[in-house]
Design a protein around this motif. Structure first.
Motif, short mmCIF file in Angstrom:
data_model
loop_
_atom_site.label_atom_id
_atom_site.label_comp_id
_atom_site.label_asym_id
_atom_site.label_seq_id
_atom_site.Cartn_x
_atom_site.Cartn_y
_atom_site.Cartn_z
N THR A 69 0.72 -1.18 0.11
CA THR A 69 0.03 0.03 0.12
C THR A 69 0.85 1.30 -0.05
OG1 THR A 69 0.00 0.15 2.46
CG2 THR A 69 -1.78 -1.28 1.35
N GLU A 70 0.22 2.27 -0.20
CA GLU A 70 0.98 3.70 -0.15
C GLU A 70 1.61 3.92 1.08
OE1 GLU A 70 1.83 5.85 -2.46
OE2 GLU A 70 1.01 4.43 -3.99
N LYS A 71 0.93 3.60 2.38
CA LYS A 71 1.35 3.61 3.89
C LYS A 71 2.66 2.82 3.87
CE LYS A 71 0.19 2.98 8.45
NZ LYS A 71 -0.93 2.56 9.37
N GLU A 72 2.48 1.50 3.42
CA GLU A 72 3.73 0.59 3.51
C GLU A 72 4.95 1.17 2.74
OE1 GLU A 72 1.59 -3.72 4.33
OE2 GLU A 72 1.62 -2.86 2.35
N LEU A 73 4.50 1.73 1.47
CA LEU A 73 5.83 2.19 0.79
C LEU A 73 6.43 3.54 1.48
CD1 LEU A 73 4.30 2.06 -2.88
CD2 LEU A 73 6.07 0.50 -1.97
N GLU A 74 5.64 4.36 2.02
CA GLU A 74 6.25 5.24 2.83
C GLU A 74 6.96 4.88 4.05
OE1 GLU A 74 6.63 9.58 3.53
OE2 GLU A 74 6.18 8.18 1.65
N GLU A 75 6.30 3.76 4.61
CA GLU A 75 7.12 3.01 6.03
C GLU A 75 8.58 2.78 5.56
OE1 GLU A 75 3.44 1.48 8.55
OE2 GLU A 75 4.13 0.34 6.82
N GLN A 76 8.45 1.95 4.14
CA GLN A 76 9.71 1.44 3.82
C GLN A 76 10.81 2.53 3.47
OE1 GLN A 76 9.65 0.17 -0.28
NE2 GLN A 76 10.99 -1.68 0.18
N LYS A 77 10.18 3.65 3.15
CA LYS A 77 11.41 4.74 2.74
C LYS A 77 11.76 5.50 4.01
CE LYS A 77 9.08 6.68 -1.45
NZ LYS A 77 8.23 7.73 -1.98
N PHE A 78 10.97 5.30 5.28
CA PHE A 78 11.45 5.85 6.46
C PHE A 78 12.46 4.74 6.99
CE2 PHE A 78 10.81 5.30 11.06
CZ PHE A 78 11.27 6.42 11.48
N ILE A 79 12.15 3.42 6.82
CA ILE A 79 13.12 2.50 7.44
C ILE A 79 14.43 2.45 6.74
CG2 ILE A 79 13.66 -0.10 7.77
CD1 ILE A 79 11.39 1.27 9.54
#
Length: 285
Positions: A69-79
């Motif tokens: 999801t878009e949220k998961e992709l943003e989380e991935q960038k943060f990590i």
């Protein structure tokens, strides 16, 4: 926490959305809460936690692949950014001490994952596996940290957890973890637990050192960030967990340290920024 716009690590593997199976569990993370409690308390306490563990295990059956999801992709960038920050800081610290830093990997997963240390589920909490030198995390855990254990949450709480686990990688590279395992041989359970506490508190210290350096290098901290880290450290203290789960504490069974100890060593690392001041084993000698 300020993180947007910085370098992102290439050492993150996002397995969320991939088919996975297996119900094996390993501990050793900053807050492998369920398995930690089973190991520490046993008996009636283990029976009390069995339904919770079974609930987690039921969620670890095979699932079909799906797009993130878009949220998961943003989380991935943060990590990826936080891992890059850890790589940069520890490369600098190692160079300052005439050492070479080997970058760890980080795996994001959902429900269950296979590792060089065996199979694990979300109930393990975030953990570091020395067998493949990777950190494993199911980010659903951080919601549990807030709702079940009362931590504030927030992006810097996640960054603190990652930095703690990278601290275990640092201990592996420096040989501290191996020496600790040797020291545990032949010891009573209580004595072995004290050594485990020292190892975990040193990882908290290293998380503080990372914060110190990263603040100097990237000015990452915003108002409330340190409070988020301290709240997470408090929530995962052995005394806080035992008090919440069973209503009383058993100090000789501690393996990660009290809430106050965890906060103290994180802040000592942050205030000093000096890796040489993190000898948490000193009082055991």
């Amino acid at each position: 926490m300020k993180w947007i716009g910085r370098r992102q690590s290439d050492n993150v593997e996002d397995r969320r959305g991939m088919s996975s199976g297996g119900k094996g569990i390993i501990g050793g993370g900053i807050i492998g809460i369920i398995i930690l409690l089973l190991n520490l308390f046993g008996g009636e306490n283990a029976q009390m936690l069995t339904p919770v563990l079974e609930q987690f295990n039921q969620q670890s059956t095979q699932t079909e692949s799906r797009p993130l999801t878009e949220k998961e992709l943003e989380e991935q960038k943060f990590i990826e950014t936080i891992l890059a920050d850890n790589e940069d800081v520890w490369t600098k610290i190692f160079q300052e001490n005439n050492l070479q830093f080997k970058e760890p990997g980080l795996v994001l997963f959902s429900n269950a994952v296979e590792t060089a240390c065996g199979n694990a589920t979300s109930s393990s909490g975030p953990f570091y596996c020395p067998g493949d030198q990777k950190v494993y995390m199911d980010l659903v855990f951080f919601e549990e940290l807030k709702t079940r254990f009362g931590a504030q949450g927030g992006d810097f709480a996640t960054a603190y957890v990652i930095a703690h686990e990278i601290g275990h990688h640092v201990q592996t590279l420096l040989g501290t973890s191996g020496k600790m395992r040797q020291m545990q041989e032949g010891k009573s359970e209580a004595e072995a637990n004290k050594l485990s506490v020292a190892l975990e508190l040193q990882a908290d210290f290293y998380a503080g050192v990372w914060t110190h350096y990263n603040q100097k290098m990237n000015a990452i901290l915003e108002e409330g960030d340190l409070d988020e880290a301290l709240s997470a450290a408090h929530a995962v203290g052995d005394d806080a967990i035992q008090s919440k789960i069973q209503g009383h504490i058993v100090p000789e069974s501690f393996t990660h340290g009290t809430s106050e100890q965890r906060k103290y060593w994180f802040m000592k690392g942050y205030k000093t920024g000096d890796i040489k001041q993190g000898d948490t084993f000193a009082e055991l000698r």
